[in-house]
Design an enzyme around this catalytic site. Sequence first.
Site, short mmCIF file in Angstrom:
data_model
loop_
_atom_site.label_atom_id
_atom_site.label_comp_id
_atom_site.label_asym_id
_atom_site.label_seq_id
_atom_site.Cartn_x
_atom_site.Cartn_y
_atom_site.Cartn_z
N ASP A 1 -45.74 -31.40 -27.62
CA ASP A 1 -47.06 -29.50 -28.03
C ASP A 1 -48.03 -30.01 -26.04
O ASP A 1 -49.22 -29.48 -26.17
CB ASP A 1 -47.83 -29.95 -28.33
CG ASP A 1 -47.03 -29.02 -29.35
OD1 ASP A 1 -45.85 -27.77 -29.38
OD2 ASP A 1 -46.99 -29.09 -30.93
N ASP B 1 -39.26 -22.69 -29.20
CA ASP B 1 -41.07 -23.26 -28.57
C ASP B 1 -41.13 -24.20 -27.52
O ASP B 1 -42.59 -23.94 -26.45
CB ASP B 1 -42.01 -23.71 -29.76
CG ASP B 1 -42.08 -23.20 -31.11
OD1 ASP B 1 -40.38 -23.29 -31.67
OD2 ASP B 1 -43.20 -23.31 -32.24
#
Length: 392
Positions: free
Chosen positions: A115, A175
């Site tokens: 992330d 993602d």
Amino acid sequence: MKIRFCFFLLIGWMGCNLSTETSDPAPETQSQLSLLSQRAIADLAKIPFDSLQIPRTIEADGKLKGTASKSWTSGFYPGLLWQLYGYSKEEKLKQAAAQWTAVVEKEKMDDGTHDLGFKVYCPFGNAYKITGEEKYKAVFITAAKTLSTRYNEKVGAIRSWDFNKDVWKFPVIIDNMMNLEMLFEATKLTGDSSFYHIANQHATTTLKNHFRANNSSYHVVDYDPVTGAVANKHTHQGLNHESSWSRGQAWGLYGYTVAYRYTGNPAYLAQAQKIADFIFSHPNLPADLIPYWDYDAPNIPNEPRDVSAAAITASGLYELGTHDPANAEKYYSRADQILKNLASEKYQCSTPPFFLKHSVGSIPGKFEMDTPIIYADYYYVEALLRQNKINS
Ligand code: GLY
């Protein structure tokens, strides 16, 4: 000048009915951005600085729920403040953005997550673009190096998660396409092509394995890290393995548009176009274009919407239109409709510091099931800025 405005006037003169499209949206967008900038300044006084409470969402009792920098959402609030500072040039926003951004810096060394694009590039990338200060650039280049350690050449992708090791060996989630911008940008700024290679290969591998025949995407594709073979295709936040999780479709549209920006690979542009077609031809997409949390959710129309998916999609469409002139008006018009609807009372939120309500974190995980979430606001502001640029 406003090429779109002239186009609409011409169409109007030709006798077409474009009742909602004949006004120039630029002044409306500007006033919305000015209002949001003033809201963000006023909200600063209500959100005391706390390095362990970076705004994320609100609890059921209405209280702010913040996170430490480790959370995948930690970069969105500082990134949002930078975006509004870039627009308004309000010094108070700059000071707050810098303060909250500094909290996240240590994440540049965390090699236990994919992330880093969300966490580091959203604040530091915006800070660098807006201020030009080299110190911000150095942070996201370090993060790009850290992220690169999660790349497996045999798989041709960056590993997303380290949890659920009994289920997944090398999970890659859709993602993850959102982390590629930081890598592409790192090559642009340093001349080190290894970041570009990783990002480009990740996009190619994801293109090969994440999409179904109808161009919807799986959420999680798990690989054998030794052979590179696909082990299974799962969901984590969607309804089931074969359903189409709404935010995942938005990440894909946005991610392939960015991948095309840096590579010029027509296959990436085509994939972004195909995802847009999947979304906007889906029979379960509501008339206001704000999707339910999963396109296959069982109780539609009595299912929560996911405003974050709509905001990400709108922002992605504004960029997609710039790469695809033949379809630009179609994409801009859909994005305009999304933003117009998000500006309505139904979706606007008055709880500081959030702008929008009705987003979904994870229905299967039973958290943030219909609530304001900071990343919806981040992409909402980004979409408004892109709309404003296109119309100015
Ligand atoms: N990347 C996590 C999410 O979209 O919820």
